[in-house]
Design a protein around this motif. Structure first.
Motif, PDB file in Angstrom:
ATOM      1  N   UNK A 190      12.093   3.698 -51.757  1.00 32.38           N
ATOM      2  CA  UNK A 190      12.269   2.253 -51.892  1.00 32.38           C
ATOM      3  C   UNK A 190      12.421   1.892 -53.365  1.00 32.38           C
ATOM      4  N   UNK A 191      13.351   0.989 -53.660  1.00 31.36           N
ATOM      5  CA  UNK A 191      13.626   0.536 -55.028  1.00 31.36           C
ATOM      6  C   UNK A 191      14.044   1.705 -55.922  1.00 31.36           C
ATOM      7  N   UNK A 192      14.771   2.632 -55.335  1.00 32.00           N
ATOM      8  CA  UNK A 192      15.121   3.865 -56.044  1.00 32.00           C
ATOM      9  C   UNK A 192      15.991   3.629 -57.270  1.00 32.00           C
ATOM     10  N   UNK A 193      16.828   2.598 -57.243  1.00 30.39           N
ATOM     11  CA  UNK A 193      17.808   2.421 -58.310  1.00 30.39           C
ATOM     12  C   UNK A 193      17.243   1.711 -59.534  1.00 30.39           C
ATOM     13  N   UNK A 194      15.994   1.271 -59.442  1.00 32.92           N
ATOM     14  CA  UNK A 194      15.351   0.622 -60.586  1.00 32.92           C
ATOM     15  C   UNK A 194      14.262   1.491 -61.209  1.00 32.92           C
ATOM     16  N   UNK A 195      14.162   2.737 -60.786  1.00 34.19           N
ATOM     17  CA  UNK A 195      13.114   3.618 -61.284  1.00 34.19           C
ATOM     18  C   UNK A 195      13.675   4.609 -62.306  1.00 34.19           C
ATOM     19  N   UNK A 196      12.819   4.975 -63.250  1.00 31.90           N
ATOM     20  CA  UNK A 196      13.235   5.881 -64.322  1.00 31.90           C
ATOM     21  C   UNK A 196      13.149   7.338 -63.906  1.00 31.90           C
ATOM     22  N   UNK A 197      12.099   7.684 -63.157  1.00 39.92           N
ATOM     23  CA  UNK A 197      11.866   9.080 -62.785  1.00 39.92           C
ATOM     24  C   UNK A 197      11.523   9.197 -61.299  1.00 39.92           C
ATOM     25  N   UNK A 205       9.086  11.575 -59.535  1.00 45.32           N
ATOM     26  CA  UNK A 205       8.059  12.522 -59.958  1.00 45.32           C
ATOM     27  C   UNK A 205       7.959  13.723 -59.019  1.00 45.32           C
ATOM     28  N   UNK A 206       7.721  14.878 -59.635  1.00 49.39           N
ATOM     29  CA  UNK A 206       7.472  16.114 -58.900  1.00 49.39           C
ATOM     30  C   UNK A 206       6.154  16.692 -59.403  1.00 49.39           C
ATOM     31  N   UNK A 214       6.597  16.641 -63.508  1.00 52.61           N
ATOM     32  CA  UNK A 214       7.922  16.650 -64.118  1.00 52.61           C
ATOM     33  C   UNK A 214       8.824  15.655 -63.394  1.00 52.61           C
ATOM     34  N   UNK A 215       9.969  15.390 -64.002  1.00 53.12           N
ATOM     35  CA  UNK A 215      11.014  14.640 -63.317  1.00 53.12           C
ATOM     36  C   UNK A 215      11.741  15.620 -62.400  1.00 53.12           C
ATOM     37  N   UNK A 216      11.777  15.318 -61.109  1.00 48.00           N
ATOM     38  CA  UNK A 216      12.347  16.262 -60.154  1.00 48.00           C
ATOM     39  C   UNK A 216      13.807  16.570 -60.398  1.00 48.00           C
ATOM     40  N   UNK A 237       8.182   4.852 -61.987  1.00 50.68           N
ATOM     41  CA  UNK A 237       8.703   6.032 -61.294  1.00 50.68           C
ATOM     42  C   UNK A 237       8.401   5.996 -59.799  1.00 50.68           C
ATOM     43  N   UNK A 238       9.175   6.776 -59.052  1.00 52.47           N
ATOM     44  CA  UNK A 238       8.863   7.009 -57.642  1.00 52.47           C
ATOM     45  C   UNK A 238       7.737   8.029 -57.579  1.00 52.47           C
ATOM     46  N   UNK A 239       6.694   7.705 -56.813  1.00 53.58           N
ATOM     47  CA  UNK A 239       5.528   8.588 -56.736  1.00 53.58           C
ATOM     48  C   UNK A 239       5.923   9.991 -56.278  1.00 53.58           C
ATOM     49  N   UNK A 240       5.079  10.954 -56.585  1.00 54.83           N
ATOM     50  CA  UNK A 240       5.413  12.365 -56.366  1.00 54.83           C
ATOM     51  C   UNK A 240       5.118  12.822 -54.944  1.00 54.83           C
ATOM     52  N   UNK A 241       5.532  14.040 -54.679  1.00 50.67           N
ATOM     53  CA  UNK A 241       5.056  14.778 -53.514  1.00 50.67           C
ATOM     54  C   UNK A 241       3.556  14.994 -53.654  1.00 50.67           C
TER      55      UNK A 241
END
Length: 249
Positions: free
Chosen positions: A161-168, A170-171, A189-191, A238-242
């Motif tokens: 969600x809101x993927x196009x406004x995030x910088x990273x 996360x992995x 890291x950035x995935x 950022x988008x939260x990680x796995x």
């Protein structure tokens, strides 16, 4: 033996000798049966909603007809818009299978010119005028919609969600086992790029140690209780990680 029987016997004998000697071959023009590529396939699906992780885990999928919450049914096997020549499992077929398994719904707007859905809602996370759902495979944005994008075994499929406004995106990496009251290191890291991410908050879900990553994207946590712990990374931009699941003994 009659004169008519002689050539028949000779023919059968010739075929028999050819078979046992390995010299008899099927015509090169014979067409082998086509391989069915639309077979059940397991992918690693993660759905990161507006405020929570909606789904995370393996899902078994194959291309099939899907029906949105609005009641629109569409074939969803990668042949949409002639993107792939043969049917197979797709990102949105995985989403649809996960929704049935986990008990959430999804909706989308059908764009007939692309023969595909634009995903507008998953569970309670609905797009806004500025926040949209994005689809990534192995941390790369898909170039086509989710019913056009086929996937293969082991792919990491992410609906964000809101993927196009995030910088990273996360992995998180870390061990599967640790000793109680010992220092355990996790790396963020950035995935997509592999860039080390500083200032990410690494949280033990449902209570436990919390830490902030350093300039090398690393943080050390110490678990004071034995058992199974689940750890995840967050950062505001950022988008939260796995998640990483580890057993502490």
């Amino acid at each position: 033996m009659t004169a008519r029987q002689v050539p028949l016997v000779s023919l059968f004998l010739s075929l028999f000798l050819s078979l046992i000697s390995g010299t008899y071959h099927v015509s090169a023009t014979s067409t082998p049966p086509s391989k069915d590529l639309n077979i059940p396939t397991v992918v690693d699906l993660r759905i990161e909603g507006q405020n929570r992780t909606i789904f995370s885990g393996p899902i078994r999928t194959r291309g099939h007809n899907v029906t949105s919450a609005s009641g629109v049914t569409l074939h969803c096997d990668g042949t949409n818009n002639h993107t792939n020549p043969t049917p197979g499992p797709t990102c949105t077929s995985a989403l649809d299978d996960a929704s049935k398994q986990a008990g959430f719904s999804w909706d989308g707007e059908l764009f007939t010119e692309f023969d595909d859905f634009l995903i507008t809602r998953i569970a309670r996370s609905e797009q806004t005028a500025t926040e949209f759902w994005g689809i990534l495979v192995d941390f790369q944005f898909t170039p086509v919609g989710g019913c056009q994008q086929q996937v293969k075994h082991g792919d990491k499929v992410l609906f964000a969600f809101n993927a196009f406004n995030k910088t990273h995106f996360l992995s998180l990496a870390g061990p599967k086992a640790a000793a109680v009251n010992s220092s355990t290191t996790f790396a963020v890291t950035d995935g997509a790029s592999g860039e080390k991410i500083a200032n990410a908050t690494v949280v033990t879900l449902r209570g436990g140690p919390v830490g902030i990553t350093n300039a090398d994207g690393e943080v050390s946590l110490e678990f004071g209780k034995t058992g199974i712990h689940v750890v995840k990374a967050f950062r505001e931009d950022s988008i939260r990680s796995n998640h990483v699941k580890l057993v502490v003994t």
